[in-house]
Write a protein that holds these residues in place. Sequence first.
Motif, PDB file in Angstrom:
ATOM      1  N   ARG A  60    -142.853 -24.643 -25.752  1.00  0.00           N
ATOM      2  CA  ARG A  60    -142.690 -25.104 -27.057  1.00  0.00           C
ATOM      3  C   ARG A  60    -143.360 -24.338 -28.038  1.00  0.00           C
ATOM      4  O   ARG A  60    -142.888 -23.941 -29.054  1.00  0.00           O
ATOM      5  N   SER A  61    -144.618 -23.530 -27.722  1.00  0.00           N
ATOM      6  CA  SER A  61    -145.105 -22.597 -28.696  1.00  0.00           C
ATOM      7  C   SER A  61    -144.518 -21.531 -28.876  1.00  0.00           C
ATOM      8  O   SER A  61    -144.327 -20.964 -30.013  1.00  0.00           O
ATOM      9  N   LEU A  62    -143.605 -21.125 -27.926  1.00  0.00           N
ATOM     10  CA  LEU A  62    -142.828 -19.901 -28.019  1.00  0.00           C
ATOM     11  C   LEU A  62    -141.640 -20.112 -28.844  1.00  0.00           C
ATOM     12  O   LEU A  62    -141.415 -19.374 -29.879  1.00  0.00           O
ATOM     13  N   LEU A  63    -140.920 -21.329 -28.596  1.00  0.00           N
ATOM     14  CA  LEU A  63    -139.967 -21.666 -29.532  1.00  0.00           C
ATOM     15  C   LEU A  63    -140.352 -21.590 -31.017  1.00  0.00           C
ATOM     16  O   LEU A  63    -139.557 -21.356 -31.962  1.00  0.00           O
ATOM     17  N   LEU A  64    -141.603 -22.442 -31.305  1.00  0.00           N
ATOM     18  CA  LEU A  64    -141.955 -22.472 -32.737  1.00  0.00           C
ATOM     19  C   LEU A  64    -142.355 -21.069 -33.420  1.00  0.00           C
ATOM     20  O   LEU A  64    -142.024 -20.799 -34.415  1.00  0.00           O
ATOM     21  N   ILE A  65    -142.848 -20.073 -32.370  1.00  0.00           N
ATOM     22  CA  ILE A  65    -143.206 -18.812 -33.001  1.00  0.00           C
ATOM     23  C   ILE A  65    -142.027 -18.077 -33.287  1.00  0.00           C
ATOM     24  O   ILE A  65    -141.665 -17.367 -34.329  1.00  0.00           O
ATOM     25  N   VAL A  66    -140.885 -18.296 -32.321  1.00  0.00           N
ATOM     26  CA  VAL A  66    -139.600 -17.413 -32.547  1.00  0.00           C
ATOM     27  C   VAL A  66    -138.939 -18.055 -33.950  1.00  0.00           C
ATOM     28  O   VAL A  66    -138.484 -17.228 -34.763  1.00  0.00           O
ATOM     29  N   GLY A  67    -139.069 -19.522 -34.016  1.00  0.00           N
ATOM     30  CA  GLY A  67    -138.358 -20.081 -35.213  1.00  0.00           C
ATOM     31  C   GLY A  67    -139.169 -19.668 -36.647  1.00  0.00           C
ATOM     32  O   GLY A  67    -138.433 -19.538 -37.547  1.00  0.00           O
ATOM     33  N   SER A  68    -140.358 -19.216 -36.402  1.00  0.00           N
ATOM     34  CA  SER A  68    -141.316 -19.080 -37.424  1.00  0.00           C
ATOM     35  C   SER A  68    -141.044 -17.490 -38.005  1.00  0.00           C
ATOM     36  O   SER A  68    -141.013 -17.032 -39.248  1.00  0.00           O
TER      37      SER A  68
END
Length: 94
Positions: A60-68
């Motif tokens: 989940r953190s990775l997805l948010l980082i990638v999206g950011s």
Amino acid sequence: MTEKGDDPRLSGLRFAVARLRRELASYPSEFRDRGIAEEELAALASMVAGGDPEIRRMRRSLLLIVGSIGSVSALAATLMDVRRAVDLFGELGH
């Protein structure tokens, strides 16, 4: 060098997250979701420091980082290193 008994996946993730945090901190331009990326990188660092990261939360953190920061080309290679390090923990159980 890792400590005796230290999971090499944790060491790799720790290194990748620290590197991306440094590069993000030194990135000169502001962008809208920078704070999200910084918060999620801090969360990943905390999970790694705890020694037993939860795979679902890491992803989940990775997805948010990638999206950011995924569109910031200067950070792309280091972001991929974090992704590879998270991927070493395997797939989620079904």
